[in-house]
Motif scaffolding. Structure first.
Motif, PDB file in Angstrom:
ATOM      1  N   UNK A  21       0.741  -1.114  -0.015  1.00 12.24           N
ATOM      2  CA  UNK A  21       0.035   0.141  -0.005  1.00 12.24           C
ATOM      3  C   UNK A  21       0.894   1.157  -0.109  1.00 12.24           C
ATOM      4  N   UNK A  22       1.686   1.438   1.045  1.00 13.90           N
ATOM      5  CA  UNK A  22       2.561   2.407   1.257  1.00 13.90           C
ATOM      6  C   UNK A  22       3.376   2.674   0.130  1.00 13.90           C
ATOM      7  N   UNK A  23       4.327   1.586  -0.040  1.00 19.32           N
ATOM      8  CA  UNK A  23       5.456   1.397  -1.055  1.00 19.32           C
ATOM      9  C   UNK A  23       5.163   1.884  -2.540  1.00 19.32           C
ATOM     10  N   UNK A  24       4.027   1.393  -3.135  1.00 13.62           N
ATOM     11  CA  UNK A  24       3.204   1.621  -4.169  1.00 13.62           C
ATOM     12  C   UNK A  24       2.880   3.207  -4.355  1.00 13.62           C
ATOM     13  N   UNK A 248      -5.798  10.677  -8.805  1.00 17.85           N
ATOM     14  CA  UNK A 248      -6.853   9.655  -8.335  1.00 17.85           C
ATOM     15  C   UNK A 248      -6.560   9.130  -7.048  1.00 17.85           C
ATOM     16  N   UNK A 249      -5.567   9.192  -6.559  1.00 17.06           N
ATOM     17  CA  UNK A 249      -5.311   8.707  -5.077  1.00 17.06           C
ATOM     18  C   UNK A 249      -5.778   9.669  -4.193  1.00 17.06           C
ATOM     19  N   UNK A 250      -5.498  10.897  -4.331  1.00 15.79           N
ATOM     20  CA  UNK A 250      -6.017  11.973  -3.446  1.00 15.79           C
ATOM     21  C   UNK A 250      -7.452  12.287  -3.677  1.00 15.79           C
ATOM     22  N   UNK A 251      -8.097  12.040  -4.838  1.00 16.86           N
ATOM     23  CA  UNK A 251      -9.548  12.106  -4.844  1.00 16.86           C
ATOM     24  C   UNK A 251     -10.253  10.898  -4.107  1.00 16.86           C
TER      25      UNK A 251
END
Length: 269
Positions: A21-24, A248-251
């Motif tokens: 999760x964090x690394x990608x 997209x991640x922020x959204x």
């Protein structure tokens, strides 16, 4: 269980979160600052706010909203009926069963159904309408996407309905409320958390669809997910693809935070 034992059992979970999760996310953020030649730049973020990508963003949110809306309109009545059936667990299993089938296989199956010589056009010919262009349209994209996401909307709504105390509806009807009033003033507000969870489970992945846009919509529907695939696999511009991924991640985090905050506020009341 001691605190040391709990900490020990948390290690695999923490390792999983860190690695997958964090690394990608960190890698995506890192690559977003490089152009196609490997030079450090902020131009990817500047380019994202050009009309081309802003139009893709609006398109992505619009189609995700439509998919969520159609899924909700189908799933809520279905979940309501499920709670009243005798063998509800069996019917629920039949609804969940399609999620076990690979998404690519389902997409190819619908390509056959909606194709020129597919089952849908055979039926249209039978009733006298004639062959129509169903595949590679907005309709086919929304239909297939809604079908795929329906189980993810039904489950949280069904669970919310099952947890509801039936005496509340009986009390409302005893006080003279109609079925519609009982549903709108009693049932729906109580199950609103399930609706929010289902909308979240559908809207977020619908934002980044790309396989269905290729196979079912035939690139007539252009979304941010399609753009990411294009940049990573065709143009090899990993920097721009990563930049779109960052937004997209922020959204997605904003959507999760807003819906989660509202749910907590409702629970406190």
């Amino acid at each position: 269980m001691t605190r040391r034992a709990r900490t020990f059992y948390l290690i695999p979970y923490a390792f999983w979160i860190l690695l997958f999760v964090i690394a990608p996310i960190v890698l995506i953020a890192y690559y977003s600052f490089f152009d196609i030649d490997g030079n450090f730049t902020f131009s990817n973020y500047v380019n994202f706010f050009t009309p081309v990508y802003l139009k893709m963003t609006v398109s992505s949110f619009w189609y995700a909203f439509l998919i969520m809306l159609f899924t909700l309109l189908i799933s809520y009545p279905t979940a309501l009926v499920l709670t009243k059936l005798k063998h509800k667990q069996l019917w629920l299993l039949l609804i969940i069963l399609p999620t076990w089938i690979n998404l690519l296989l389902k997409a190819y199956a619908f390509m056959g159904i909606f194709g020129t010589y597919g089952t849908a056009n055979k039926f249209l010919e039978f009733i006298g309408i004639g062959t129509q262009q169903i595949l590679f349209t907005d309709f086919s994209f929304l239909f297939v996407s809604t079908y795929i996401f329906i189980p993810f909307m039904i489950l949280p709504i069904y669970n919310a309905l099952e947890e509801m105390n039936p005496s509340l509806t009986h009390a409302a009807q005893d006080l003279g409320a109609t079925r519609w009033t009982t549903f709108w003033r009693v049932v729906f507000p109580i199950t609103l958390d399930g609706v929010k969870a289902g909308c979240q489970a559908v809207f977020i992945p619908a934002l980044s669809l790309f396989m269905i846009t290729r196979l079912i919509a035939g690139n007539r529907v252009i979304t941010l997910g399609t753009a990411i695939e294009e940049h990573f696999l065709v143009t090899q511009d990993w920097g721009m693809g990563s930049t779109i991924g960052v937004f997209l991640i922020i959204a997605m985090f904003i959507i999760m935070f807003v819906s989660g905050a509202k749910r907590k506020k409702g629970a406190m009341k």
